[in-house]
Write a protein that holds these residues in place. Sequence first.
Motif, mmCIF file in Angstrom:
data_model
loop_
_atom_site.group_PDB
_atom_site.id
_atom_site.type_symbol
_atom_site.label_atom_id
_atom_site.label_comp_id
_atom_site.label_asym_id
_atom_site.label_seq_id
_atom_site.Cartn_x
_atom_site.Cartn_y
_atom_site.Cartn_z
ATOM 1 N N ALA A 156 10.538 -30.133 -33.505
ATOM 2 C CA ALA A 156 10.505 -29.663 -32.412
ATOM 3 C C ALA A 156 11.044 -30.672 -31.149
ATOM 4 C CB ALA A 156 8.946 -29.314 -31.624
ATOM 5 N N LYS A 213 12.858 -29.658 -27.981
ATOM 6 C CA LYS A 213 12.633 -28.242 -27.613
ATOM 7 C C LYS A 213 11.325 -27.908 -27.189
ATOM 8 C CE LYS A 213 15.604 -27.226 -31.636
ATOM 9 N NZ LYS A 213 15.804 -26.534 -32.968
ATOM 10 N N LEU A 231 7.784 -26.341 -27.128
ATOM 11 C CA LEU A 231 6.702 -25.823 -28.096
ATOM 12 C C LEU A 231 5.699 -25.283 -27.684
ATOM 13 C CD1 LEU A 231 6.203 -25.766 -31.239
ATOM 14 C CD2 LEU A 231 5.011 -28.143 -30.920
ATOM 15 N N TYR A 250 1.484 -21.677 -33.705
ATOM 16 C CA TYR A 250 2.617 -22.127 -32.750
ATOM 17 C C TYR A 250 3.774 -21.672 -32.833
ATOM 18 C CZ TYR A 250 5.372 -23.600 -36.835
ATOM 19 O OH TYR A 250 6.151 -23.611 -38.039
ATOM 20 N N LEU A 281 8.228 -21.590 -31.369
ATOM 21 C CA LEU A 281 9.359 -22.480 -30.976
ATOM 22 C C LEU A 281 10.030 -21.520 -30.051
ATOM 23 C CD1 LEU A 281 10.897 -23.904 -33.966
ATOM 24 C CD2 LEU A 281 9.685 -25.015 -32.367
ATOM 25 N N ASN A 282 9.645 -20.273 -29.689
ATOM 26 C CA ASN A 282 10.209 -19.470 -28.616
ATOM 27 C C ASN A 282 9.510 -18.782 -27.795
ATOM 28 O OD1 ASN A 282 9.325 -17.082 -30.318
ATOM 29 N ND2 ASN A 282 11.108 -16.907 -31.134
#
Length: 496
Positions: A424, A427, A429, A445, A447-448
């Motif tokens: 990550a 980015k 998170l 979790y 990422l988007n």
Amino acid sequence: MRKLSISLLLLLTFVQLSIAQRAVVRGDFADPSVIKVGDTYYTTATSSNWAPAFPIMKSKDLINWEQTGSIFPDLTAWADFYYWAPELTYDNGKVYVYYTAHKKGGNLCVGVASADSPEGPFRDHGPLVCQEVGSIDGFPVRDENNKLHLIWKEDGNSVGKPTPIWIQPINEERTALTGEKRELFRNDTPWEANLVEGVSVIKNNGYFYAIYAAAGCCGPGCTYATGVARAKKLMGPWEKFSGNPILSGQGDWMCPGHGTAVVHQGKNYLMYHAYDRASNKYTGRQALIRRFEFTPDNWISFTDDYLSPADKNTAYKVTDDFDKNKLGLQWSWSVFNKPALELKNGRVGLHMKDDREVFVARRIDSRNYEATVETIPVKDALAGVALIGDDKNLIYAAAKQDSIHVTLVKDGARSSLGAFPVAAGGKHLFIKLTVKNNTDIRFHYSLNGSDFTRLETLSADITYMPPWDRALRVGILGKGVQGDAVVVEKFVFESK
């Protein structure tokens, strides 16, 4: 048969009324006090070891409440923790709050502060009474000659002794007690068990009435209930009602007590706290309002007339984008570890002062909920979402650039429930905590922000949280060493 049918109908009606009662302030709001100024009601409650101390809320109808601030945005100079039982009063155009707190290097004391408006700012005048075993639950009242007095409880139960309710004159400036103290009554009947406390005094038809709480206040094993005593003169003698307790567990609610009487539309009500049977200690003591009447023989009787929100739907969702120059009123933090915060460009930064976890959190008000933290992970320090009992009892999932760590803290001892590699770096998170039925806790979790993956951790038993007099909170957490900082962009809370 007809008598049986009528009895059954009355029983069903009683059960329906019991179930229908709902909290007017949901979540952790113990020992509520309420006053009316003009056409507006104001209430505050125990904040214990959460700061800011004593949230202030206002309402036009005693049902729908909006927080406006807190009595002490910063802690008082003389006290360090246990901010309990604030009692609001409005007298001669000025607002006073009598409150309990732990004196630095000492024990529990009753203090007082004043303001020109219920919304503050309040000026603290310091402690009024500090007995060796502790003094709590201050309540001001004028006697039959209009002389001002302070009533309080000597906290004898903390050392295995009885709990006298004391009274003593106080000057009109509210800066000092005067004269001699006198005992009104103490715990001396079986239902009261080890204590009496939380006295609220009202007057009617030539009598003073002391509505008070007794027995065990807190946690799943609580035995709290409400009684009443009366006297023709404030100094007594005081007579306890033979039918005590006059308010005990009923329907969805258990252990009711420690409230303040208020008149609304010509009727008498008590605003008090109780535990929801389903969520109990996890959501804490919540604020309820119930009507009472004066009986023909000059006692008090509670009715099945409640003030409750009309909307039964308790689900909602709130988002904080941190786009203001200060934290919103929903947030609180530990009195033992005030966070160093920076709000800038729609983000909140938490700066580490040492290697302790630092957090800001909000109340929960149901047994099913979820919270999501959007962070931009950094190289060394951790940022994430936490469920918090207190500084030494919490569970959290927090990330740095290459991994997410799930940690359980019990009595200050940390245990890893799992570490998960996540690429990550640089980015955003998203880390989500979900709780079902109070204690079934899971972490995910993304990422988007939309496609979440569960973190397969070791099972976590969180039934040891929270401490006895408090409720759980959920919020944002940072963990690192002195000089580290973490950044959070968004927090989303959803009550199911």
